[in-house]
Design a protein around this motif. Structure first.
Motif, PDB file in Angstrom:
ATOM      1  N   LYS B  58       0.848  -1.176   0.000  1.00 12.98           N
ATOM      2  CA  LYS B  58       0.000   0.000   0.000  1.00 12.98           C
ATOM      3  C   LYS B  58       0.893   1.238   0.000  1.00 12.98           C
ATOM      4  N   GLY B  59       0.579   2.222  -0.828  1.00  8.56           N
ATOM      5  CA  GLY B  59       1.389   3.433  -0.827  1.00  8.56           C
ATOM      6  C   GLY B  59       0.953   4.359  -1.938  1.00  8.56           C
ATOM      7  N   ASP B  60       1.542   5.569  -1.971  1.00  6.45           N
ATOM      8  CA  ASP B  60       1.214   6.468  -3.066  1.00  6.45           C
ATOM      9  C   ASP B  60       2.121   6.159  -4.255  1.00  6.45           C
ATOM     10  N   ASP B  61       1.761   6.712  -5.404  1.00  4.89           N
ATOM     11  CA  ASP B  61       2.458   6.369  -6.639  1.00  4.89           C
ATOM     12  C   ASP B  61       3.953   6.677  -6.576  1.00  4.89           C
ATOM     13  N   ARG B  62       4.280   7.808  -5.935  1.00  5.35           N
ATOM     14  CA  ARG B  62       5.677   8.232  -5.936  1.00  5.35           C
ATOM     15  C   ARG B  62       6.551   7.271  -5.122  1.00  5.35           C
ATOM     16  N   SER B  63       6.021   6.848  -3.977  1.00 10.98           N
ATOM     17  CA  SER B  63       6.805   5.941  -3.131  1.00 10.98           C
ATOM     18  C   SER B  63       7.022   4.601  -3.825  1.00 10.98           C
ATOM     19  N   ILE B  64       6.031   4.171  -4.558  1.00 12.79           N
ATOM     20  CA  ILE B  64       6.165   2.884  -5.241  1.00 12.79           C
ATOM     21  C   ILE B  64       7.256   2.961  -6.304  1.00 12.79           C
ATOM     22  N   GLU B  65       7.316   4.087  -6.980  1.00 16.31           N
ATOM     23  CA  GLU B  65       8.404   4.286  -7.950  1.00 16.31           C
ATOM     24  C   GLU B  65       9.753   4.175  -7.262  1.00 16.31           C
ATOM     25  N   GLN B  66       9.847   4.783  -6.066  1.00 14.61           N
ATOM     26  CA  GLN B  66      11.076   4.724  -5.278  1.00 14.61           C
ATOM     27  C   GLN B  66      11.449   3.283  -4.953  1.00 14.61           C
ATOM     28  N   ILE B  67      10.453   2.517  -4.499  1.00 15.71           N
ATOM     29  CA  ILE B  67      10.705   1.118  -4.152  1.00 15.71           C
ATOM     30  C   ILE B  67      11.259   0.365  -5.356  1.00 15.71           C
TER      31      ILE B  67
END
Lengths: 169, 169
Positions: B58-67
């Protein structure tokens, strides 16, 4: 399956509180003990804050007992249940993206039908097929598709529980 | 599903070399970044030394890109593919051990039939039922069984891949 070194696959179900990091704690512990995880699947249970993991590891009986004891040392681990491979219900699901065109499509649909698999997506260049069963069935199915161009394979790993007649219930 | 805080579930497929510890490296990284893993499933691919993980976080789009970027820093990570929830084939399997006796058995078998679920084990005191589908279907089925005594629930977590018409293929 049996491996070359006489070790066999062991299946363990682990019930955990879904606190941040619990998954990595469990996988780290198993790895640190020198076991490689053959497959893992983790999903929610009926209690919202609980997760159930099904882990398949290779090892001898004694080491697996050790792992079970160690797992209980993780605070978020609630219960560790060894699954008896001879008395379990075990299932796995596999999605396969495979290229198929022209005559190939027809041939492939026949294999799919024999295995009671399902086509879940059709593109101009191929299919995505879903197959459910025990690992052997999925292995056989994949072997039959081998001559075709397999683009992607996604397996869940086994989920398993002891049958009703199993004393470990 | 959408959660209360506006974050949504993101699905990422990760292809890794099956070296010892790679699973715990991946789960640790995701956890360290402050994400909780909703479900994970990991199984072998056609290349024997490769594993494919499907992770739901679960997360926002930007954090997922980071991951995704961070995951590539793990040496054993070969490929990270974001799964588009609107254009994916996603499946999950769930085993449910449920008590049923007398009249209850009949009633339960009707629910099982409507959901095209399968009885994979029968004991004198109940069943083990297997159901395959998307997570919503499984949730609905579990809700219907709720009045009965559910002993154990084992879900694989989603496996998913982008459909043929998806540009991320």
């Amino acid at each position: 399956m049996n491996s070359d070194n006489g070790y066999t696959d062991h299946i363990v179900a682990v019930l955990v509180h879904n606190n941040p990091g619990v998954l990595s704690k469990v996988t780290s512990l198993v790895t640190r003990r020198g076991f490689n995880i053959d497959s893992i699947s983790a999903g929610p249970t009926r209690q919202n804050d609980m997760f159930r993991l099904t882990i398949v590891v290779k090892g001898d009986d004694r080491s697996i007992e050790q792992i079970q004891k160690q797992l209980y040392k993780i605070i978020d681990v609630v219960k560790v249940v060894p699954i008896n491979k001879n008395r379990m219900a075990g299932r796995e699901i596999c999605l396969i993206k495979v290229k198929a065109s022209g005559k190939e499509r027809h041939e492939m649909l026949q294999i799919i039908s024999v295995f009671k698999a399902n086509v879940v997506d059709v593109g101009t260049n191929g299919f995505i097929v879903e197959i459910t069963g025990d690992s052997d069935k999925i292995d056989s199915f994949l072997a039959l598709l081998e001559p075709h161009q397999i683009i992607d394979v996604a397996r869940t790993g086994i989920v398993a529980m002891n049958r009703w007649d199993n004393p470990y219930n």
